[in-house]
Scaffold this motif. Structure first.
Motif, PDB file in Angstrom:
ATOM      1  N   ILE A  42       0.840  -1.206   0.000  1.00 53.33           N
ATOM      2  CA  ILE A  42       0.000   0.000   0.000  1.00 53.33           C
ATOM      3  C   ILE A  42       0.873   1.254   0.000  1.00 53.33           C
ATOM      4  CG2 ILE A  42      -1.576   1.349   1.441  1.00 53.33           C
ATOM      5  CD1 ILE A  42      -2.947  -1.289   2.172  1.00 53.33           C
ATOM      6  N   ARG A  43       1.912   1.250   0.827  1.00 54.25           N
ATOM      7  CA  ARG A  43       2.787   2.426   0.855  1.00 54.25           C
ATOM      8  C   ARG A  43       3.561   2.575  -0.458  1.00 54.25           C
ATOM      9  NH1 ARG A  43       5.301   3.144   6.941  1.00 54.25           N
ATOM     10  NH2 ARG A  43       3.288   3.225   8.021  1.00 54.25           N
ATOM     11  N   GLN A  44       3.919   1.450  -1.043  1.00 45.61           N
ATOM     12  CA  GLN A  44       4.590   1.519  -2.346  1.00 45.61           C
ATOM     13  C   GLN A  44       3.652   2.122  -3.394  1.00 45.61           C
ATOM     14  OE1 GLN A  44       6.113  -2.234  -3.709  1.00 45.61           O
ATOM     15  NE2 GLN A  44       6.425  -1.503  -5.788  1.00 45.61           N
ATOM     16  N   THR A  45       2.388   1.721  -3.354  1.00 42.10           N
ATOM     17  CA  THR A  45       1.413   2.286  -4.287  1.00 42.10           C
ATOM     18  C   THR A  45       1.237   3.778  -4.055  1.00 42.10           C
ATOM     19  OG1 THR A  45       0.250   0.159  -4.362  1.00 42.10           O
ATOM     20  CG2 THR A  45      -0.969   2.106  -5.096  1.00 42.10           C
ATOM     21  N   GLN A  46       1.178   4.196  -2.788  1.00 39.86           N
ATOM     22  CA  GLN A  46       1.038   5.624  -2.498  1.00 39.86           C
ATOM     23  C   GLN A  46       2.251   6.403  -3.002  1.00 39.86           C
ATOM     24  OE1 GLN A  46       0.889   6.639   1.656  1.00 39.86           O
ATOM     25  NE2 GLN A  46       0.477   8.809   1.259  1.00 39.86           N
ATOM     26  N   ALA A  47       3.448   5.826  -2.817  1.00 42.93           N
ATOM     27  CA  ALA A  47       4.648   6.511  -3.297  1.00 42.93           C
ATOM     28  C   ALA A  47       4.612   6.678  -4.818  1.00 42.93           C
ATOM     29  CB  ALA A  47       5.891   5.732  -2.876  1.00 42.93           C
ATOM     30  N   GLU A  48       4.119   5.662  -5.536  1.00 42.67           N
ATOM     31  CA  GLU A  48       4.020   5.775  -6.993  1.00 42.67           C
ATOM     32  C   GLU A  48       3.016   6.854  -7.387  1.00 42.67           C
ATOM     33  OE1 GLU A  48       2.997   1.871  -8.214  1.00 42.67           O
ATOM     34  OE2 GLU A  48       4.987   1.021  -7.796  1.00 42.67           O
ATOM     35  N   LEU A  49       1.878   6.907  -6.678  1.00 44.33           N
ATOM     36  CA  LEU A  49       0.877   7.936  -6.991  1.00 44.33           C
ATOM     37  C   LEU A  49       1.413   9.333  -6.699  1.00 44.33           C
ATOM     38  CD1 LEU A  49      -2.421   6.276  -5.674  1.00 44.33           C
ATOM     39  CD2 LEU A  49      -1.575   6.400  -8.025  1.00 44.33           C
ATOM     40  N   SER A 198      -6.177 -11.567   3.628  1.00 44.69           N
ATOM     41  CA  SER A 198      -5.610 -10.254   3.347  1.00 44.69           C
ATOM     42  C   SER A 198      -6.713  -9.231   3.153  1.00 44.69           C
ATOM     43  CB  SER A 198      -4.735 -10.331   2.101  1.00 44.69           C
ATOM     44  OG  SER A 198      -4.391  -9.033   1.650  1.00 44.69           O
ATOM     45  N   ARG A 199      -6.412  -7.989   3.567  1.00 47.97           N
ATOM     46  CA  ARG A 199      -7.338  -6.898   3.340  1.00 47.97           C
ATOM     47  C   ARG A 199      -6.873  -6.010   2.182  1.00 47.97           C
ATOM     48  NH1 ARG A 199      -7.709  -3.882   8.894  1.00 47.97           N
ATOM     49  NH2 ARG A 199      -9.354  -2.745   7.836  1.00 47.97           N
ATOM     50  N   GLY A 200      -5.633  -6.263   1.726  1.00 47.21           N
ATOM     51  CA  GLY A 200      -5.078  -5.394   0.698  1.00 47.21           C
ATOM     52  C   GLY A 200      -5.830  -5.444  -0.606  1.00 47.21           C
ATOM     53  N   LEU A 201      -6.440  -6.579  -0.929  1.00 43.86           N
ATOM     54  CA  LEU A 201      -7.143  -6.709  -2.202  1.00 43.86           C
ATOM     55  C   LEU A 201      -8.445  -5.920  -2.206  1.00 43.86           C
ATOM     56  CD1 LEU A 201      -7.022  -8.155  -4.950  1.00 43.86           C
ATOM     57  CD2 LEU A 201      -8.375  -9.982  -3.932  1.00 43.86           C
ATOM     58  N   GLY A 202      -8.987  -5.583  -1.053  1.00 45.31           N
ATOM     59  CA  GLY A 202     -10.293  -4.930  -0.985  1.00 45.31           C
ATOM     60  C   GLY A 202     -10.221  -3.451  -0.739  1.00 45.31           C
ATOM     61  N   VAL A 203      -9.083  -2.790  -1.007  1.00 48.78           N
ATOM     62  CA  VAL A 203      -8.962  -1.362  -0.742  1.00 48.78           C
ATOM     63  C   VAL A 203      -8.455  -0.654  -1.985  1.00 48.78           C
ATOM     64  CG1 VAL A 203      -8.516  -1.739   1.712  1.00 48.78           C
ATOM     65  CG2 VAL A 203      -6.585  -1.532   0.124  1.00 48.78           C
ATOM     66  N   HIS A 204      -8.722   0.635  -2.018  1.00 47.82           N
ATOM     67  CA  HIS A 204      -8.197   1.532  -3.039  1.00 47.82           C
ATOM     68  C   HIS A 204      -7.381   2.594  -2.335  1.00 47.82           C
ATOM     69  CE1 HIS A 204     -10.531   1.116  -7.065  1.00 47.82           C
ATOM     70  NE2 HIS A 204      -9.251   0.856  -7.217  1.00 47.82           N
ATOM     71  N   ARG A 225      -5.510   3.992  -7.198  1.00 48.93           N
ATOM     72  CA  ARG A 225      -5.020   2.716  -7.712  1.00 48.93           C
ATOM     73  C   ARG A 225      -5.229   1.646  -6.647  1.00 48.93           C
ATOM     74  NH1 ARG A 225      -0.866  -0.885  -8.469  1.00 48.93           N
ATOM     75  NH2 ARG A 225      -0.400  -1.451 -10.629  1.00 48.93           N
ATOM     76  N   THR A 226      -5.461   0.433  -7.130  1.00 38.30           N
ATOM     77  CA  THR A 226      -5.541  -0.725  -6.220  1.00 38.30           C
ATOM     78  C   THR A 226      -4.136  -1.256  -5.978  1.00 38.30           C
ATOM     79  OG1 THR A 226      -7.708  -1.328  -7.068  1.00 38.30           O
ATOM     80  CG2 THR A 226      -6.498  -3.011  -5.881  1.00 38.30           C
ATOM     81  N   PRO A 227      -3.730  -1.454  -4.714  1.00 39.66           N
ATOM     82  CA  PRO A 227      -2.379  -1.976  -4.456  1.00 39.66           C
ATOM     83  C   PRO A 227      -2.211  -3.385  -5.018  1.00 39.66           C
ATOM     84  CG  PRO A 227      -3.382  -1.113  -2.447  1.00 39.66           C
ATOM     85  CD  PRO A 227      -4.457  -1.185  -3.475  1.00 39.66           C
ATOM     86  N   SER A 228      -0.991  -3.684  -5.377  1.00 39.26           N
ATOM     87  CA  SER A 228      -0.686  -5.062  -5.768  1.00 39.26           C
ATOM     88  C   SER A 228      -0.930  -5.974  -4.582  1.00 39.26           C
ATOM     89  CB  SER A 228       0.768  -5.166  -6.227  1.00 39.26           C
ATOM     90  OG  SER A 228       1.010  -4.324  -7.338  1.00 39.26           O
ATOM     91  N   ASN A 229      -1.378  -7.198  -4.845  1.00 42.80           N
ATOM     92  CA  ASN A 229      -1.704  -8.123  -3.764  1.00 42.80           C
ATOM     93  C   ASN A 229      -1.078  -9.486  -4.035  1.00 42.80           C
ATOM     94  OD1 ASN A 229      -3.672 -10.289  -2.455  1.00 42.80           O
ATOM     95  ND2 ASN A 229      -3.818  -8.379  -1.296  1.00 42.80           N
TER      96      ASN A 229
END
Length: 407
Positions: A42-49, A198-204, A225-229
């Motif tokens: 999730i943090r990696q996805t935020q950094a990319e955004l 996992s909860r990562g698949l169900g969040v944006h 973006r949806t984080p990689s899971n």
């Protein structure tokens, strides 16, 4: 000798089974620790955004600056303390979303009708940036929406011309402050069964980056973006995952067989041999069928050797006792017979013995007594010879002198 306390102790089989079960369960337990990996994704996805939004914000700011002379109206003034110090050369925005600490917000509210039309200049800027965000989206798979200072969408695949100003993160960005949130999402396909781990698949991940021009808000770069899971990947590769699980199970069984052959079976056979030796079975001194390990072979040899030596010592003691009893019987019988004859002569129960006969019987008694004393002395010497001295010294000079005098 005090015995060990009688308390519960696990058997070797139980210990080995516990170890093997732990080894087998570890991969499954590891799935729960992937929640931490979800947080990192999730943090990696935020950094990319953040990086993508910053690039678009720079381009957007340049477009706005070029049109300021045409009467372009900026938004709210940025409050003091929100903007970084102009003297700072580096002003990074660090990803701080935390799946375990942050409240997971409900799914994003729908867009609302805009209270008015966006300025034509902003619409023009949106049209110029639309090809850029579409080409970017093809590679990054992120969703882009560019908002004017009033929160109206001026560029994006959907919701163009509608207002997103009522959304929490957008409202903060319209006041000059960067904001990112985690929101529930409705998946476009049924989630895999392993989703429950996992909860990562169900969040944006939603990121709202303000565009600042002349210390005022000129717009917002709103990305999602949806984080990689990792579990989605595991589900896609479930056949390989099953094969990996079978490999773990087979490996665990192989380890169990090795433990059984090298430790459990030799130990059980040695315990059985000890019980048979305790019952007097002389056939139990034969070598074991399987020793397993070098240390266990040494232990088995030492134990069987000690048991065989104790058996020989027991046989020796039994034979020695029989011979000793035989040797003691003859002088004791002679002493008893002579004493009874002397007693009868003294009490007048038989004809009186002459003094010569009395002296003969007394001499026989003394001779047999000396014989018994000699046997007792030899027994003491034998016992002393059987007990091995520890850390003692023996001088040979007196022994050599005695041998020279005799030979």
């Amino acid at each position: 000798m005090s015995s060990a306390p009688d308390k519960w102790r696990p058997s070797l089989t139980l210990v080995i089974f516990t170890v093997l079960a732990t080894v087998g369960i570890l991969p499954l337990v590891g799935l729960f620790f992937f929640r931490l990996y979800d947080n990192q994704l999730i943090r990696q996805t935020q950094a990319e955004l953040i990086a993508q939004s910053r690039v678009l914000a720079t381009i957007y700011a340049q477009e706005v600056t070029a049109r300021l002379d045409s009467g372009l109206v900026l938004g709210a003034e940025v409050p003091p303390g929100v903007l970084p110090d102009p003297g700072d050369q580096v002003t990074p925005i660090r990803p701080a979303l935390d799946l375990t600490a942050n409240d997971l917000l409900r799914r994003r509210p729908d867009a609302l009708p805009a209270p008015g039309q966006a300025q034509a200049a902003y619409v023009e800027i949106g049209a110029r940036l639309t090809p850029i965000i579409r080409e970017t989206q093809k590679v990054t798979l992120a969703g882009f929406r560019i908002l004017d200072p009033q929160g109206v969408v001026i560029a994006g695949r959907q919701e163009v011309g509608q207002s997103l100003a009522h959304i929490e993160e957008v409202a903060d960005a319209l006041h000059g402050q960067y904001r990112a949130t985690l929101r529930n999402r409705v998946p476009d396909k049924p989630p895999p069964p392993i989703y429950s781990f996992s909860r990562g698949l169900g969040v944006h991940v939603f990121s709202a980056m303000p565009v600042i021009v002349n210390n005022r808000v000129a717009g917002v770069i709103y990305t999602t973006r949806t984080p990689s899971n990792i579990f989605d990947h595991l589900y896609q590769e479930r056949a390989k995952f099953v094969l990996a699980g079978l490999a773990v199970i087979l490996g665990t069984i192989a380890i169990g067989l090795v433990f059984s052959r090298t430790i459990t079976l030799p130990m059980r056979e040695l315990i059985d041999r000890a019980a048979r030796i305790g019952r007097g079975d002389r056939e139990a001194f034969q070598p074991l069928k399987h020793y397993g390990t070098r240390e266990f072979a040494q232990l088995s040899h030492s134990f069987l050797g000690m048991a065989e030596q104790l058996a020989r010592r027991s046989d020796y003691i039994a034979t020695f006792s029989a011979h000793l009893t035989h040797e003691l019987k003859s002088p004791l019988t002679s002493i008893k017979g002579a004493a009874e004859l002397l007693q009868d002569s003294v009490q007048g129960k038989a004809e009186g013995l002459t003094p010569a006969e009395q002296n003969t019987f007394i001499a026989n008694i003394l001779s047999d007594t000396q014989r018994l004393e000699a046997m007792a002395q030899r027994l003491r010497e034998l016992a002393r010879a059987e007990s091995l001295p520890q850390n003692e010294r023996t001088e040979l000079a007196p022994v050599i002198a005695d041998l020279r005098s005799r030979f």
